[in-house]
Design a protein around this motif. Structure first.
Motif: not given
Length: 104
Positions: A92-102
């Motif tokens: 969760d990078l904040g400001g509604g931004c999420t980084l997902t790694l699969r």
């Protein structure tokens, strides 16, 4: 160096100079430590820590066999062999931004 321990810069500078002094002394590590009153284990600990720190700071050269700052982990094959779901990491990078790694 051990995580969770704060190391004073003066101490690091001292050991950096000491390790360099031994390398230039012409003495074996055992002889050098005996002449300075250092335990061999103490000297080897600091030399190992300083070497690893320098390698990480200056990057890696896989061709030369030096330590790499990045290590490939084949989690997918290991997890599949054990019937585990694929690896997923969410940041969760904040400001509604999420980084997902699969992977897997």
């Amino acid at each position: 160096m051990d995580q969770g321990k704060e190391v004073r810069p003066r101490r690091v500078d001292h050991w950096r100079a000491t390790v360099e002094e031994q390398a230039n002394s012409g003495l074996s590590v055992r002889e050098f430590c005996a002449s300075r009153g250092f335990a061999l284990s103490q000297f080897y600990y600091w030399r190992r820590c300083l070497t690893a720190t320098e390698q990480l700071r200056h990057g890696a050269d896989p061709e030369a066999g030096t330590l790499s700052a990045f290590v490939e982990v084949d989690w997918g094959r290991w997890a599949r062999a054990r019937g585990m779901p694929p690896l997923e990491i969410r940041l969760d990078l904040g400001g509604g931004c999420t980084l997902t790694l699969r992977r897997g």
